[in-house]
Design an enzyme around this catalytic site. Structure first.
Site, PDB file in Angstrom:
ATOM      1  N   ASP A  49       0.869  -1.177   0.000  1.00  0.00           N
ATOM      2  CA  ASP A  49       0.000   0.000   0.000  1.00  0.00           C
ATOM      3  C   ASP A  49       0.911   1.234   0.000  1.00  0.00           C
ATOM      4  OD1 ASP A  49      -2.107   1.773   0.070  1.00  0.00           O
ATOM      5  OD2 ASP A  49      -3.211   0.710   1.629  1.00  0.00           O
TER       6      ASP A  49
HETATM    7  C1  NOJ Z   1      -4.012   3.965   0.254  1.00  0.00           C
HETATM    8  C2  NOJ Z   1      -5.215   3.090   0.379  1.00  0.00           C
HETATM    9  O1  NOJ Z   1      -5.148   2.368   1.584  1.00  0.00           O
HETATM   10  C3  NOJ Z   1      -5.396   2.114  -0.762  1.00  0.00           C
HETATM   11  O2  NOJ Z   1      -6.665   1.538  -0.650  1.00  0.00           O
HETATM   12  C4  NOJ Z   1      -5.218   2.771  -2.081  1.00  0.00           C
HETATM   13  O3  NOJ Z   1      -5.387   1.832  -3.116  1.00  0.00           O
HETATM   14  C5  NOJ Z   1      -3.837   3.403  -2.137  1.00  0.00           C
HETATM   15  N1  NOJ Z   1      -3.733   4.392  -1.090  1.00  0.00           N
HETATM   16  C6  NOJ Z   1      -3.539   4.052  -3.481  1.00  0.00           C
HETATM   17  O4  NOJ Z   1      -4.311   5.168  -3.652  1.00  0.00           O
END
Ligand code: NOJ
Length: 762
Positions: free
Chosen positions: A282
């Site tokens: 993530d």
């Molecule tokens: C953080 C989030 O937790 C995740 O769901 C998302 O896909 C990513 N950022 C990218 O934007």
């Protein structure tokens, strides 16, 4: 015939192998020519600099510089064909000339916005979800995106966690069915991607939804047995459906951050479930392992790679430290090659080596995105994602009635779009007011209240995100009108009306990421409005916009009807009006328990018994497992939802009362539509293992069927059961069906199941 089938199967297998070996050969040759730096570059993913749609590439851009050095494998966050084309051209002329992969958070639709995932799950209709996801894949691929950060399959039992809005609720079986539907909608059914199919990314791997106390990013503290039985099935089913990538989660498990957790990534996902794709972190999750207390960037990057992480999103940990770690013997060339190969394989399957511009067709967007057809599908889908929680008979409304539409969410476009909508068209979403006005003639409107009585809270909700990134930017004034004035105006309109539609709840930024709440009631300013409306004596329909279960005791006792409409997307207002006026019969059922009090949390239907069990709705009794001040049971249970018609369930029957380990038994029930309207009903099957070698939940969903019945029609609904449906992970973590008695229950929701029948497994 059998021989022909076998020969055909062998041919398909052979074709698969040939294809595989062609891919292997291609990648072997490619990697043979790549430098170490270029390989590490493939493991690096950067954001396009926010979610901006009109980006222009300049040489000063950090992404461009890195790309020219071969230090970037993908870019995410943009959906602009022209920008992506420019970046792709640079990628092809730099380093090893490997095309970029372009990712984006396409969570509930793309330019055409669909209901938030929690709402979609309340349809209990995987085929419908697949249909919605197919539209999202078509639109994303037409705007330069070939990789979507969806589905989000985290099981969540605590609605204080704002990201409960992004998943399919609290049940692992239903979550698994939904996970498959998303993956097939995005990717299709094989490894060959058509140019309107995109790579799915299953997230957040794993257990992010079990954040303690519902506080976002918080620690997870569960046993392996508990996660395998209660949480992992959706991730597993997505792997079985062929999902091409996974995203590691922010939380830790067993004291090890998920992003460097070998048990999760390697032992389970790859070895036990056979996942062959790549895992991306993530955003900044690798870097965040420093704050988890594991080590510096070099240490955490090396450990993450070793544990099975392939791509680093936004930490520059891999690109910045892996070479040093290799020199110091902390990682091997094999570790780097393995990760690089997995990413190249995904690019190969997407067809990017054959045509790097495959998803960058400048013509498609105009023709295929945000079309009337896609919006019509969004409306159809949204109709089936509304849960009627209460109805004293006021619904459906008459179109010739005088209707006062009031509330701060009545004419709010962004609240309809929901927490992950990044469409350029969010300001065009059809509001509830607009939808009602399109259907009825005598409609009046008043905003009715602010969101919160507290000004600071109102500012936080409306402008918190902006403040985080632009602390110096002045924010527009809030509370420009007092709650009392707003309420007075709404009450005046209500007095002139036959019925009031009160639109209250959560705006889109009160749920989703970084939006945990400790108080999950409808905010105070809005409850003041509801109380004033109640005093008028007019019938009130509460239309609830929300991304999570809320506590609704007063509302349940005082409103004439409550329709939970979540955030329904581009066509929200039309779909809601369809239901309010009875053009569509509500058929959504909850996929999350609605508690009576926040103090009961976590509250979920598939809990275990204690040694001193206490009935859900019985009053307090000392020395039993209960509260002094609140019942154990929910306000609305998992699986619950009303219709404008009524359904009657016969007793449950079994085709046999005994089953051998390899046998089959059919459980049946006859469902009758006893009302005067046609309607859809989701028939749910639950099991309970009476005695097991380790404890199991009081009820476990193991089957459901959504059927459509004409007024007066009856249908026998059959569920075929095998040992597979009765299995669980025992104390030794073996997936087993233990012999003995099982209660088989069927009903309209998890609470009101018919008398259990006993199935004995020999
Ligand atoms: C953080 C989030 O937790 C995740 O769901 C998302 O896909 C990513 N950022 C990218 O934007």
């Amino acid at each position: 015939m059998k021989k022909i089938l076998l020969a055909a199967a062998a041919l398909i297998l052979l074709a698969g192998c040939t294809q595989k070996s062609e891919m292997d050969k291609y990648i072997d040759t490619l990697m043979g020519k790549m430098t170490l730096e270029q390989k590490i570059g493939q493991l690096n993913l950067h954001s396009a600099g926010g979610f901006i749609s009109a980006l222009k590439v300049t040489e000063e851009d950090a992404n461009v510089k890195l790309l020219r050095e071969g230090g970037l494998g993908g870019v995410y966050g943009g959906s602009n064909v022209e920008y992506h084309r420019q970046l792709q051209a640079i990628a092809l002329e730099s380093g090893a000339g490997i095309p970029l992969i372009f990712g984006l958070d396409v969570i509930h639709g793309h330019e055409t916005v669909f209901p938030i995932p929690l709402a979609l799950s309340t349809s209990w209709d995987p085929a419908l979800v697949e249909r919605a996801t197919r539209v999202a894949a078509k639109e994303a691929s037409a705007t330069g995106v070939n990789w979507v950060f969806s589905p989000m399959v985290d099981i969540a039992r605590d609605p204080r966690w704002g990201r409960i809005a992004e998943g399919a609720g609290e049940d692992p079986y239903l979550g698994g069915e939904m996970a498959k539907a998303y993956v097939h909608g995005y990717q299709g059914y094989d490894d060959n991607f058509d140019k309107d199919e995109v790579l799915a990314c299953v997230k957040h791997y794993a257990l992010y939804g079990a954040a303690e106390a519902g506080r976002d990013y918080n620690t997870v503290n569960l046993s392996r047995q508990e996660i395998l039985n209660g949480y992992m099935r959706p991730y597993q089913q997505a792997a079985f459906a062929g999902a091409g990538s996974y995203m590691s989660s922010f939380n830790e498990f067993e004291g090890i951050p998920a992003t460097m957790n070998t048990y999760l990534m390697d032992d389970l996902l790859r070895k036990a479930w056979g996942f062959k794709g790549f895992i991306v972190s993530d955003a900044t999750a690798v870097m965040e392992e420093i704050a988890h207390g594991i080590g510096d960037l070099q240490e955490v990057s090396a450990r993450s790679l070793k544990a099975g992480l392939d791509m680093d999103m936004n930490s520059d940990g891999f690109v910045g430290t892996l070479k040093k770690s290799l020199d110091e013997g902390k990682v091997s060339v094999k570790d780097i090659d393995r990760a690089c190969r997995r990413i190249l394989e995904a690019k190969y399957k997407l067809g990017l080596f054959e045509d790097p511009y495959r998803y960058l067709d400048p013509e498609r967007a105009d023709k295929e995105v945000y079309t009337a057809e896609n919006k019509a599908i969004a409306r159809e889908v949204a109709r089936d994602c509304q849960v009627l929680l209460k109805n004293d008979g006021v619904l459906p409304l008459r179109k010739d009635a005088r209707i006062a539409v009031v509330g701060p969410l009545a004419d709010n476009h962004s609240a309809m779009a929901g927490c992950w909508a990044m469409s350029k068209h969010t300001s065009e979403t059809v509001t509830i007011l607009e939808g009602i006005r399109d259907a009825a003639q005598k409609v009046t409107y008043a905003k009715g209240s602010n969101l919160f009585l507290d000004k600071a809270m109102e500012e936080t909700v409306l402008y918190g995100l902006m403040r985080t990134f632009r602390p110096d930017m002045p924010i527009p004034p809030v509370h420009t009108q007092s709650n009392a004035i707003l309420i007075a105006e709404a009450v005046a309109k209500a007095r002139q009306a036959d019925v009031v539609v009160a639109c209250v709840g959560e705006t889109e930024n009160m749920n989703g990421e970084g939006a945990s709440r400790s108080d999950i009631s409808i905010p105070d300013a809005q409850v003041e409005l509801l109380k004033a409306l109640k005093a008028t004596g007019k019938p009130i329909v509460l239309v609830l916009t929300t991304g999570r279960p809320l506590t609704l005791n007063w509302e349940d006792a005082n409103m004439d009807a409550i329709l939970c409409t979540w955030s329904e997307g581009s066509e929200a207002g039309h779909a809601i009006a369809d239901v309010l006026f009875g053009d569509a019969n509500p058929s959504g059922k909850l996929t999350t328990t609605f508690p009576v009090s926040v103090g009961q949390l976590p509250l979920y239907y598939n809990h275990k018994n204690t040694g001193r069990p206490h009935p859900d709705y019985a009053p307090y009794r000392k020395f039993t497992s209960c509260y002094m001040d609140v019942i154990n049971g929910p306000l609305y249970p998992f699986g619950y939802g009303l219709s404008y018609t009524t359904f009657d369930y016969s007793d449950v029957t079994l085709s046999a009362n005994e089953m051998t380990a390899g046998g089959k038994v059919t459980a049946s029930v006859t469902v009758t539509n006893t009302g005067s309207r046609d309607g859809k009903e989701t028939v749910q099957l639950y099991i309970h293992d009476v005695y097991s070698t380790s404890t199991r939940p009081v009820k476990e969903l193991r089957g459901f069927q959504k059927i459509e019945l004409k007024a007066g029609e009856s249908r026998k609904v059959d569920f075929e059961l095998t040992a597979e449906d009765l299995k669980y992970y025992d104390h030794e973590l073996q997936y087993v069906c233990e012999p003995g008695d099982y209660e088989i229950m069927i009903g309209p929701n998890s609470r009101d199941t018919k008398e259990p029948v006993i199935l004995t497994v020999k």
